[in-house]
Write a protein that holds these residues in place. Sequence first.
Motif, PDB file in Angstrom:
ATOM      1  N   GLN A   7      11.849  38.782  38.161  1.00  0.00           N
ATOM      2  CA  GLN A   7      11.487  37.674  39.028  1.00  0.00           C
ATOM      3  C   GLN A   7      12.577  37.436  40.062  1.00  0.00           C
ATOM      4  OE1 GLN A   7       8.527  35.851  38.979  1.00  0.00           O
ATOM      5  NE2 GLN A   7       7.944  37.521  37.602  1.00  0.00           N
ATOM      6  N   PRO A   8      12.211  37.246  41.322  1.00  0.00           N
ATOM      7  CA  PRO A   8      13.228  36.951  42.335  1.00  0.00           C
ATOM      8  C   PRO A   8      13.860  35.595  42.061  1.00  0.00           C
ATOM      9  CG  PRO A   8      11.034  36.608  43.242  1.00  0.00           C
ATOM     10  CD  PRO A   8      10.843  37.234  41.887  1.00  0.00           C
ATOM     11  N   PRO A   9      15.110  35.390  42.473  1.00  0.00           N
ATOM     12  CA  PRO A   9      15.747  34.083  42.266  1.00  0.00           C
ATOM     13  C   PRO A   9      15.016  32.992  43.033  1.00  0.00           C
ATOM     14  CG  PRO A   9      17.080  35.472  43.702  1.00  0.00           C
ATOM     15  CD  PRO A   9      15.997  36.336  43.162  1.00  0.00           C
ATOM     16  N   ARG A  34      19.760  33.016  38.558  1.00  0.00           N
ATOM     17  CA  ARG A  34      18.358  32.590  38.664  1.00  0.00           C
ATOM     18  C   ARG A  34      18.071  31.914  40.002  1.00  0.00           C
ATOM     19  NH1 ARG A  34      18.219  28.794  33.496  1.00  0.00           N
ATOM     20  NH2 ARG A  34      20.125  28.117  34.598  1.00  0.00           N
ATOM     21  N   LEU A  35      19.138  31.574  40.748  1.00  0.00           N
ATOM     22  CA  LEU A  35      18.996  30.775  41.955  1.00  0.00           C
ATOM     23  C   LEU A  35      19.561  31.498  43.166  1.00  0.00           C
ATOM     24  CD1 LEU A  35      20.211  27.362  40.474  1.00  0.00           C
ATOM     25  CD2 LEU A  35      17.850  28.162  40.674  1.00  0.00           C
ATOM     26  N   GLU A  36      19.045  31.140  44.334  1.00  0.00           N
ATOM     27  CA  GLU A  36      19.556  31.647  45.613  1.00  0.00           C
ATOM     28  C   GLU A  36      19.747  30.466  46.556  1.00  0.00           C
ATOM     29  OE1 GLU A  36      17.933  34.065  49.532  1.00  0.00           O
ATOM     30  OE2 GLU A  36      16.908  34.303  47.608  1.00  0.00           O
ATOM     31  N   LEU A  37      20.925  30.343  47.125  1.00  0.00           N
ATOM     32  CA  LEU A  37      21.207  29.259  48.058  1.00  0.00           C
ATOM     33  C   LEU A  37      20.657  29.600  49.435  1.00  0.00           C
ATOM     34  CD1 LEU A  37      22.621  26.568  48.720  1.00  0.00           C
ATOM     35  CD2 LEU A  37      24.686  27.905  49.242  1.00  0.00           C
ATOM     36  N   LEU A  38      19.742  28.753  49.912  1.00  0.00           N
ATOM     37  CA  LEU A  38      19.221  28.927  51.266  1.00  0.00           C
ATOM     38  C   LEU A  38      20.150  28.291  52.284  1.00  0.00           C
ATOM     39  CD1 LEU A  38      15.396  28.206  50.882  1.00  0.00           C
ATOM     40  CD2 LEU A  38      16.500  30.408  51.307  1.00  0.00           C
ATOM     41  N   ILE A 136      14.084  25.252  36.455  1.00  0.00           N
ATOM     42  CA  ILE A 136      12.844  24.856  35.776  1.00  0.00           C
ATOM     43  C   ILE A 136      11.904  24.147  36.744  1.00  0.00           C
ATOM     44  CG2 ILE A 136      11.887  23.321  34.018  1.00  0.00           C
ATOM     45  CD1 ILE A 136      14.376  23.906  32.330  1.00  0.00           C
ATOM     46  N   MET A 137      12.435  23.192  37.487  1.00  0.00           N
ATOM     47  CA  MET A 137      11.580  22.402  38.364  1.00  0.00           C
ATOM     48  C   MET A 137      11.062  23.217  39.549  1.00  0.00           C
ATOM     49  SD  MET A 137      11.321  19.751  36.699  1.00  0.00           S
ATOM     50  CE  MET A 137      12.187  19.080  35.275  1.00  0.00           C
ATOM     51  N   SER A 138      11.771  24.278  39.913  1.00  0.00           N
ATOM     52  CA  SER A 138      11.298  25.121  41.017  1.00  0.00           C
ATOM     53  C   SER A 138       9.961  25.780  40.699  1.00  0.00           C
ATOM     54  CB  SER A 138      12.337  26.210  41.328  1.00  0.00           C
ATOM     55  OG  SER A 138      12.371  27.201  40.299  1.00  0.00           O
ATOM     56  N   GLN A 139       9.604  25.826  39.433  1.00  0.00           N
ATOM     57  CA  GLN A 139       8.373  26.492  39.014  1.00  0.00           C
ATOM     58  C   GLN A 139       7.213  25.526  38.777  1.00  0.00           C
ATOM     59  OE1 GLN A 139       9.414  29.811  36.120  1.00  0.00           O
ATOM     60  NE2 GLN A 139      11.341  28.687  36.205  1.00  0.00           N
ATOM     61  N   VAL A 140       7.467  24.227  39.025  1.00  0.00           N
ATOM     62  CA  VAL A 140       6.418  23.231  38.833  1.00  0.00           C
ATOM     63  C   VAL A 140       5.543  23.184  40.081  1.00  0.00           C
ATOM     64  CG1 VAL A 140       5.917  20.790  38.481  1.00  0.00           C
ATOM     65  CG2 VAL A 140       7.840  21.856  37.284  1.00  0.00           C
ATOM     66  N   PRO A 141       4.232  23.380  39.933  1.00  0.00           N
ATOM     67  CA  PRO A 141       3.358  23.259  41.104  1.00  0.00           C
ATOM     68  C   PRO A 141       3.247  21.804  41.527  1.00  0.00           C
ATOM     69  CG  PRO A 141       2.051  23.600  39.118  1.00  0.00           C
ATOM     70  CD  PRO A 141       3.498  23.739  38.715  1.00  0.00           C
ATOM     71  N   VAL A 142       3.488  21.538  42.800  1.00  0.00           N
ATOM     72  CA  VAL A 142       3.383  20.169  43.311  1.00  0.00           C
ATOM     73  C   VAL A 142       2.349  20.141  44.420  1.00  0.00           C
ATOM     74  CG1 VAL A 142       5.726  19.472  42.695  1.00  0.00           C
ATOM     75  CG2 VAL A 142       5.310  20.533  44.915  1.00  0.00           C
ATOM     76  N   ILE A 143       1.744  18.974  44.599  1.00  0.00           N
ATOM     77  CA  ILE A 143       0.734  18.788  45.636  1.00  0.00           C
ATOM     78  C   ILE A 143       1.164  17.650  46.542  1.00  0.00           C
ATOM     79  CG2 ILE A 143      -1.145  19.652  44.219  1.00  0.00           C
ATOM     80  CD1 ILE A 143      -1.932  16.766  43.653  1.00  0.00           C
TER      81      ILE A 143
END
Length: 363
Positions: A7-9, A34-38, A136-143
């Motif tokens: 999985q990409p970071p 697991r993370l990448e700084l933008l 963890i929260m990066s994978q939560v689908p939000v609307i």
Amino acid sequence: MSTLTPQPPRRVLIVEDSAVLRHLLMRVVASDPRLELLQAVETAEEALRLVPHLRPDVISMDICLPGMDGLEATRQIMAHFPTPIVIVSDTVGNEATKVSMNALRSGALAVVEKPQGLSSGGTGATAQGIATQLYIMSQVPVIRRRMVQAEPSPRPDVWTRPLDIHPRILALAASTGGPTAFARVLGDLPADFALPVVLVQHMGEPFMEGFAQWLDQQVPMPVMLARHGTPLARGRVLVAPGNRHMTVGTRGEVVLHDEAQVQGQRPSADVLFSSVARVFGADGLGVLLTGMGEDGVEGLGRIRARGGYTIAEDRSTSVIHGMPGAAEQAGAACISLPVHEIGPHILRLLAGGQTPADRLQEG
């Protein structure tokens, strides 16, 4: 031979006006594979400009920012470019805590403590906790964020099954998305509610007192952080303190203790619900709201097994349907309802009303 594709970071945008903390958070993100700084920016205005172009997977958001604060930034991001947001907040000051809680209500997923440095084990653990929350929260689908509005109750003819239950306590639990859900459910109950209320919210220990104070301002009933031996009282909400399990005692009081974590949590919903089942039996009423994981499922099942009544939040309103969904699958929930229907349903139960047959769980 495994053919799983790595999985990409997860891409992170940091919003923090303090140069010291900004660089510290940059180090936290950069050191986690697991993370990448933008990008890391100082103001909410910069963040709002960048979000539609960078499309981060998650945002680390400060609250006290120059110009627009983190609360308003959260509102605007969730309204226009829905993105998982983790509030990284100071743990001191009632105003900072209040704003953090309101940010959760506006759509942020979690609030975590700001790290003070990486020189000691404690602060190092805090930094690692931030990285894990971001992942963890990066994978939560939000609307696109909208507050759930009250909806009319179902037509009278669908309420077909009478209930003969007489609850003497209401116990609730939640994790991610819990503050908003608690505010909605308890906000629909009157100040003179007939039962004592106890609840568990998964949240960092430094924020629990502020959470209780915030919730006290959102709902008609008085809310307070529980202390060992605090008596249960009808029409009062007792919140489990951070890093302590809370149970109900046989003399009508709360009991706090420091036993091992359950399902990785302390306080644990399983511990609270199990004590309600043991002490109140068929007179227990348990509600499991939005959250990640399976804490509360076993305890809720025990309430139901003893003849008590149990409610799980429906997928349609859960920020994360992990905990209530697991309760449904395990047969621990008597019924699943959207969050805006739970409070009215509880009042209907206490009035000796009926329940909608099409949403009753088998068993």
